[in-house]
Scaffold this active site. Sequence first.
Site, PDB file in Angstrom:
ATOM      1  N   GLY A  31       0.809  -1.213   0.000  1.00 18.45           N
ATOM      2  CA  GLY A  31       0.000   0.000   0.000  1.00 18.45           C
ATOM      3  C   GLY A  31       0.844   1.266   0.000  1.00 18.45           C
ATOM      4  O   GLY A  31       2.040   1.227  -0.252  1.00 18.45           O
ATOM      5  N   ALA A  32       0.176   2.398   0.317  1.00 16.59           N
ATOM      6  CA  ALA A  32       0.788   3.730   0.155  1.00 16.59           C
ATOM      7  C   ALA A  32       1.358   3.816  -1.263  1.00 16.59           C
ATOM      8  O   ALA A  32       2.537   4.101  -1.469  1.00 16.59           O
ATOM      9  CB  ALA A  32       1.851   3.999   1.221  1.00 16.59           C
ATOM     10  N   LEU A  33       0.476   3.540  -2.187  1.00 16.96           N
ATOM     11  CA  LEU A  33       0.904   3.312  -3.573  1.00 16.96           C
ATOM     12  C   LEU A  33       1.363   4.596  -4.261  1.00 16.96           C
ATOM     13  O   LEU A  33       0.872   5.689  -3.983  1.00 16.96           O
ATOM     14  CB  LEU A  33      -0.247   2.673  -4.360  1.00 16.96           C
ATOM     15  CG  LEU A  33      -0.778   1.357  -3.794  1.00 16.96           C
ATOM     16  CD1 LEU A  33      -1.873   0.789  -4.701  1.00 16.96           C
ATOM     17  CD2 LEU A  33       0.336   0.337  -3.609  1.00 16.96           C
ATOM     18  N   HIS A  37       4.485   1.545  -8.034  1.00 18.33           N
ATOM     19  CA  HIS A  37       3.486   0.463  -8.014  1.00 18.33           C
ATOM     20  C   HIS A  37       2.640   0.519  -9.285  1.00 18.33           C
ATOM     21  O   HIS A  37       2.297  -0.523  -9.860  1.00 18.33           O
ATOM     22  CB  HIS A  37       2.564   0.602  -6.795  1.00 18.33           C
ATOM     23  CG  HIS A  37       3.264   0.536  -5.473  1.00 18.33           C
ATOM     24  ND1 HIS A  37       3.428   1.646  -4.664  1.00 18.33           N
ATOM     25  CD2 HIS A  37       3.845  -0.494  -4.813  1.00 18.33           C
ATOM     26  CE1 HIS A  37       4.062   1.286  -3.554  1.00 18.33           C
ATOM     27  NE2 HIS A  37       4.329  -0.003  -3.621  1.00 18.33           N
ATOM     28  N   GLY A 152       9.299  -5.214  -8.387  1.00 14.24           N
ATOM     29  CA  GLY A 152      10.121  -4.072  -8.766  1.00 14.24           C
ATOM     30  C   GLY A 152      11.608  -4.342  -8.561  1.00 14.24           C
ATOM     31  O   GLY A 152      11.990  -4.954  -7.559  1.00 14.24           O
TER      32      GLY A 152
HETATM   33  P1  AMP Z   1       6.061  -2.364  -1.476  1.00 13.07           P
HETATM   34  O1  AMP Z   1       4.664  -1.839  -1.434  1.00 13.07           O
HETATM   35  O2  AMP Z   1       7.085  -1.362  -1.115  1.00 13.07           O
HETATM   36  O3  AMP Z   1       6.212  -3.682  -0.780  1.00 13.07           O
HETATM   37  O4  AMP Z   1       6.352  -2.677  -3.012  1.00 13.07           O
HETATM   38  C1  AMP Z   1       5.511  -3.496  -3.770  1.00 13.07           C
HETATM   39  C2  AMP Z   1       6.176  -3.766  -5.085  1.00 13.07           C
HETATM   40  O5  AMP Z   1       6.405  -2.537  -5.763  1.00 13.07           O
HETATM   41  C3  AMP Z   1       7.549  -4.438  -4.927  1.00 13.07           C
HETATM   42  O6  AMP Z   1       7.712  -5.425  -5.936  1.00 13.07           O
HETATM   43  C4  AMP Z   1       8.496  -3.284  -5.119  1.00 13.07           C
HETATM   44  O7  AMP Z   1       9.775  -3.669  -5.601  1.00 13.07           O
HETATM   45  C5  AMP Z   1       7.764  -2.451  -6.153  1.00 13.07           C
HETATM   46  N1  AMP Z   1       8.238  -1.058  -6.114  1.00 13.07           N
HETATM   47  C6  AMP Z   1       8.353  -0.266  -5.028  1.00 13.07           C
HETATM   48  N2  AMP Z   1       8.888   0.929  -5.364  1.00 13.07           N
HETATM   49  C7  AMP Z   1       9.135   0.874  -6.693  1.00 13.07           C
HETATM   50  C8  AMP Z   1       9.690   1.792  -7.630  1.00 13.07           C
HETATM   51  N3  AMP Z   1      10.127   2.998  -7.278  1.00 13.07           N
HETATM   52  N4  AMP Z   1       9.775   1.393  -8.922  1.00 13.07           N
HETATM   53  C9  AMP Z   1       9.359   0.155  -9.313  1.00 13.07           C
HETATM   54  N5  AMP Z   1       8.817  -0.742  -8.466  1.00 13.07           N
HETATM   55  C10 AMP Z   1       8.706  -0.398  -7.174  1.00 13.07           C
END
Ligand code: AMP
Length: 291
Positions: A31-33, A37, A152
């Site tokens: 979250g906190a997209l 994301h 990501g």
């Molecule tokens: P998170 O919500 O931080 O657990 O991230 C969820 C997914 O989004 C994970 O696969 C992360 O690697 C990806 N992600 C987070 N930040 C970025 C970014 N700046 N660019 C690309 N993918 C991202």
Amino acid sequence: MQTFTTASALSEALAAVRRPGDTVGFVPTMGALHRGHAALVKACRLECDVTVASIFVNPTQFNESADLETYPRTPESDRALLEAHGCDFLYFPEVDDVYPDGPDTESLVMNLDYGTLTDRLEGAHRPGHFAGVVQVVHRLLQIVEPDVLFLGQKDYQQVAVIRRMVSLLDLGVRLHIVPTVREQDGLALSSRNRRLSPDERLVAGKINQHLGAVAAGLRSGWPARELEQLAIRGMAALPALKPEYVEVVDGHTLLPYQDGDPVEELTVLTAVRVGDVRLIDNRIAYRANPS
Ligand code: AMP
């Protein structure tokens, strides 16, 4: 977009829409997209017939309770972002639904042989973190049963660990890795960025510049250890930046790169504390087979 808070309701809905030959893509998030994301959801929509996202702040991957407590939660705007990017299904559960037997249950997946992938870098600085990551990703994969999992590059070590888990358990899901989305000054988008003060936000942009300098140095043949030290000293000299590590590694083993070694992927990874916020980032300096 349909939202489900239970795994059983989601599985039922997915079974009802899934036609033979359909590809289901899955984007797990906490979250906190943000636009990072969104890039994953866009890639999923392009490649798959059905797009499923999850929002779950997984308590078992947090090794600092303050980090878990202050982790940003923005459910309304998250839903709007997913909706706007054409996500079909959202799984938005409570902890009990993900872990019916309790979050602390040890599972087989946490004790597989991840070799050198889990004990260094984030593994060393965040004890237990990857056990929580594989626990939740494995459980989410059981629930969604996707054909393609979108991750990501921002979480480089996480990708390596999940890739190993998928291969060890022969889960048959394909990984699609999306390049890191950055702000104009190069700061990698992260949900934690919103916890930075304006001054911290400004200086956080320097992290990527230092990684860029290391990557450029490596391509010019500079010794890896010297470049790491330069980046650490350069960042530590800036107000509010406290680098935990800067490491140049073989992208497959995540072991320290020895100058001259033939590697297929050469990557520099860092974790930096900016005030109270811990950020990670990486740059691939070299890739033998760019995809
Ligand atoms: P998170 O919500 O931080 O657990 O991230 C969820 C997914 O989004 C994970 O696969 C992360 O690697 C990806 N992600 C987070 N930040 C970025 C970014 N700046 N660019 C690309 N993918 C991202």
